[in-house]
Design an enzyme around this catalytic site. Structure first.
Site, PDB file in Angstrom:
ATOM      1  N   SER A 288      40.468  38.620  19.700  1.00 14.92           N
ATOM      2  CA  SER A 288      40.111  39.437  18.534  1.00 14.92           C
ATOM      3  C   SER A 288      38.676  39.165  18.084  1.00 14.92           C
ATOM      4  O   SER A 288      38.155  38.068  18.246  1.00 14.92           O
ATOM      5  CB  SER A 288      41.073  39.087  17.392  1.00 14.92           C
TER       6      SER A 288
ATOM      7  N   TYR B  83      35.218  45.732  16.939  1.00 13.21           N
ATOM      8  CA  TYR B  83      35.092  46.735  15.883  1.00 13.21           C
ATOM      9  C   TYR B  83      33.651  47.229  15.946  1.00 13.21           C
ATOM     10  O   TYR B  83      32.729  46.399  15.964  1.00 13.21           O
ATOM     11  CB  TYR B  83      35.364  46.123  14.507  1.00 13.21           C
TER      12      TYR B  83
ATOM     13  N   THR C 265      38.930  49.009  18.554  1.00 15.56           N
ATOM     14  CA  THR C 265      39.981  49.348  17.589  1.00 15.56           C
ATOM     15  C   THR C 265      39.472  50.440  16.659  1.00 15.56           C
ATOM     16  O   THR C 265      38.394  50.306  16.071  1.00 15.56           O
ATOM     17  CB  THR C 265      40.394  48.084  16.807  1.00 15.56           C
TER      18      THR C 265
ATOM     19  N   LYS D 159      42.112  51.460  21.018  1.00 19.73           N
ATOM     20  CA  LYS D 159      43.342  50.945  20.382  1.00 19.73           C
ATOM     21  C   LYS D 159      43.494  51.516  18.972  1.00 19.73           C
ATOM     22  O   LYS D 159      42.564  51.431  18.162  1.00 19.73           O
ATOM     23  CB  LYS D 159      43.273  49.410  20.301  1.00 19.73           C
TER      24      LYS D 159
ATOM     25  N   GLN E 147      38.259  42.370  21.954  1.00 20.76           N
ATOM     26  CA  GLN E 147      38.500  43.482  21.031  1.00 20.76           C
ATOM     27  C   GLN E 147      37.326  43.606  20.080  1.00 20.76           C
ATOM     28  O   GLN E 147      36.943  42.650  19.413  1.00 20.76           O
ATOM     29  CB  GLN E 147      39.806  43.246  20.262  1.00 20.76           C
TER      30      GLN E 147
ATOM     31  N   HIS F 213      48.560  49.397  14.283  1.00 19.96           N
ATOM     32  CA  HIS F 213      48.100  48.084  13.825  1.00 19.96           C
ATOM     33  C   HIS F 213      49.282  47.264  13.268  1.00 19.96           C
ATOM     34  O   HIS F 213      49.134  46.498  12.317  1.00 19.96           O
ATOM     35  CB  HIS F 213      47.005  48.252  12.755  1.00 19.96           C
TER      36      HIS F 213
HETATM   37  C1  LIG Z   1      47.776  38.583  11.750  1.00 18.57           C
HETATM   38  C2  LIG Z   1      47.360  39.784  12.552  1.00 18.57           C
HETATM   39  C3  LIG Z   1      46.027  39.966  12.867  1.00 18.57           C
HETATM   40  C4  LIG Z   1      45.621  41.063  13.631  1.00 18.57           C
HETATM   41  N1  LIG Z   1      44.304  41.184  13.969  1.00 18.57           N
HETATM   42  C5  LIG Z   1      43.907  42.220  14.733  1.00 18.57           C
HETATM   43  C6  LIG Z   1      42.558  42.335  15.135  1.00 18.57           C
HETATM   44  O1  LIG Z   1      41.724  41.491  14.827  1.00 18.57           O
HETATM   45  N2  LIG Z   1      42.213  43.419  15.868  1.00 18.57           N
HETATM   46  C7  LIG Z   1      43.110  44.384  16.242  1.00 18.57           C
HETATM   47  O2  LIG Z   1      42.749  45.341  16.906  1.00 18.57           O
HETATM   48  N3  LIG Z   1      44.402  44.294  15.876  1.00 18.57           N
HETATM   49  C8  LIG Z   1      44.822  43.231  15.153  1.00 18.57           C
HETATM   50  N4  LIG Z   1      46.136  43.124  14.803  1.00 18.57           N
HETATM   51  C9  LIG Z   1      47.110  44.143  15.255  1.00 18.57           C
HETATM   52  C10 LIG Z   1      47.740  43.738  16.607  1.00 18.57           C
HETATM   53  O3  LIG Z   1      46.799  43.768  17.641  1.00 18.57           O
HETATM   54  C11 LIG Z   1      48.874  44.687  16.980  1.00 18.57           C
HETATM   55  O4  LIG Z   1      48.405  46.018  16.964  1.00 18.57           O
HETATM   56  C12 LIG Z   1      50.094  44.579  16.075  1.00 18.57           C
HETATM   57  O5  LIG Z   1      50.301  43.242  15.683  1.00 18.57           O
HETATM   58  C13 LIG Z   1      51.330  45.096  16.811  1.00 18.57           C
HETATM   59  O6  LIG Z   1      52.460  45.076  15.985  1.00 18.57           O
HETATM   60  P1  LIG Z   1      53.553  43.888  16.020  1.00 18.57           P
HETATM   61  O7  LIG Z   1      52.903  42.731  15.389  1.00 18.57           O
HETATM   62  O8  LIG Z   1      54.682  44.441  15.242  1.00 18.57           O
HETATM   63  O9  LIG Z   1      53.891  43.634  17.460  1.00 18.57           O
HETATM   64  C14 LIG Z   1      46.571  42.024  14.054  1.00 18.57           C
HETATM   65  C15 LIG Z   1      47.918  41.826  13.738  1.00 18.57           C
HETATM   66  C16 LIG Z   1      48.320  40.723  13.012  1.00 18.57           C
HETATM   67  C17 LIG Z   1      49.782  40.526  12.723  1.00 18.57           C
END
Ligand SMILES: Cc1cc2nc3c(=O)[nH]c(=O)nc-3n(C[C@H](O)[C@H](O)[C@H](O)COP(=O)(O)O)c2cc1C
Length: 397
Positions: free
Chosen positions: A113, A135, A161, A257, A133, A281
């Site tokens: 991330s 932004y 993303t 994404k 990943q 997300h």
């Molecule tokens: C604590 C946390 C931080 C996240 N940080 C990012 C991130 O920095 N970049 C991103 O594209 N998605 C981020 N996500 C989203 C995840 O990549 C993913 O899309 C999502 O967790 C999928 O759903 P699930 O947790 O129910 O499996 C984050 C999710 C969580 C729970």
């Protein structure tokens, strides 16, 4: 009790979630566990996957089976990847490198991330489809510098993303005072004090900093200040032209994404995306958005054959992965599921969880009469209905 014995009792994602809940201060557990608004989209991701049925098939020879398959140009041991999860290093020191190591051990890849603590240069190298990943920031010079750094560090795949034009509003974080964690009030101090193992580890390893903020003095000195700064730099004007700009500057594989409808998927692919991730997300952005398993067939129909389709949101078991494949995905990203395992039980815990997921996926496929997961995509491309599909109570019915 040894770590191995202790972990032998973990039988599901929920077991790891509870371990994470015990170990993390509530303010951090809620940040990991929670979603935007009333968390209806977050809950729908899971509920709609649960409602999506699998059709058992009998009288088929399933004695020889394989889970492996190719996506993002690389053969993986199963159609699963660790998705980008920011702040992993806050939950447990060294978590990002641990995630990459556990992924490689399981024969899958991982995505770092933008909100990571670990520098991309310091991660163990994997099989070739590990990803970074991004932004896209208002400052395109700074964005370009990140691209160059990530390419120099050896990453061949970039996830951009696109579902964060503004930050989702997460009620648990507001209520808990997440932004005040470095200037804690009595309630936060009591929360931290009741989780001594986490506090001792933090004292041993010191407070983390966000790796992207190296060389950005205006971003502040603590992780949360830097994270707030980065969130404020994300470009809300990023659009189709911006994506074409990015495509022209990134030579490797480009994955978009945060796609939830056919029209956006077509735009991404028209701009040159190699793959899209059907994602909301994890319900952390727009509360009220539909679940990802509901959106998946529409996106698959729109761009299948032109781009690969990855899926995330609510994947907690191997059977969920199979449901996503049967509804049009080529592979799935894990989010909270692997973060719970890491935060609750460390690298070894994540290894156990990935083994469990593979065993569940294998059992679900075999009981649906499926011997090769690659065959699902092939059947789909040939217009055939693969065994296992045709669910009893499909979310898409
Ligand atoms: C604590 C946390 C931080 C996240 N940080 C990012 C991130 O920095 N970049 C991103 O594209 N998605 C981020 N996500 C989203 C995840 O990549 C993913 O899309 C999502 O967790 C999928 O759903 P699930 O947790 O129910 O499996 C984050 C999710 C969580 C729970």
């Amino acid at each position: 009790m040894t770590a191995g014995n202790r972990l032998a009792r973990f039988a599901s994602c929920e077991d790891f979630r509870r371990a994470a809940q015990r170990r993390l201060p509530r303010i951090l557990f809620d940040y990991l566990d929670g979603g935007a608004g009333g968390e209806t989209t977050m809950a729908a991701n899971i509920a709609d996957l649960e409602r999506t049925g699998l059709e058992p098939r009998a009288l088929r020879d399933v004695s020889s089976r394989t889970l492996d398959g190719t996506f993002l140009g690389v053969r993986h041991a199963m159609p699963v990847m660790l998705g980008p999860v920011g702040s992993l290093g806050l939950f447990r020191a060294g978590s990002e490198a641990a995630a990459f190591r556990a992924a490689h051990r399981a024969g899958v890849s991982a995505c770092l991330s933008s909100f990571a603590v670990t520098r991309p240069e310091d991660l163990p190298q994997g099989s070739g489809s590990d990803a970074f990943q991004l932004y896209v920031l208002k400052d395109r010079g700074r964005t370009q510098a990140i691209l160059e750094r990530v390419a120099r560090a050896g990453f061949g795949t970039l996830f951009v993303t696109v579902d964060t034009a503004v930050s989702g509003i997460r009620e648990r974080d507001l209520r808990n005072g997440l932004r005040r964690i470095t200037r804690p009030d009595l309630r936060i101090l009591a929360d931290l004090a009741s989780h001594p193992r986490w506090c001792m580890e933090r004292l041993r390893h010191g407070l983390p900093a966000m790796m992207l903020a190296e060389g950005w003095p205006e971003a502040g000195g603590t992780y949360l200040e830097q994270a707030a700064f980065l969130a404020g730099q994300i470009d809300p004007a990023f659009d189709r032209d911006g994506l074409c700009w990015l495509r022209a500057r990134w030579r490797g594989r480009l994955v978009v994404k945060g796609i939830l409808c056919a029209q956006d998927a077509r735009i991404a692919v028209d701009c040159g995306a190699d793959a899209v991730v059907v994602s909301n997300h994890g319900g952390r952005q727009l509360d009220g958005a539909r679940s990802t398993i509901r959106a998946l067939p529409e996106v698959a129909e729109a761009v299948s054959g032109r781009a690969e389709i990855l899926f995330d949101g609510g994947i907690r078991r191997g059977g969920d992965v199979l449901k996503a494949l049967l509804n049009g995905a080529d592979a799935c990203l894990l989010g909270r599921a692997y973060a719970y395992a890491l935060a609750g039980a460390g690298e070894e815990g994540l290894t156990v969880f990935l083994r469990l997921l593979a065993a569940e996926l294998d059992a679900a496929a075999a009981l649906c009469g499926i011997t090769s997961l690659d065959g699902i995509a092939k059947d789909r491309r040939n217009g055939l209905k693969p065994p296992g599909a045709g669910a009893t109570d499909s979310a898409n019915a």
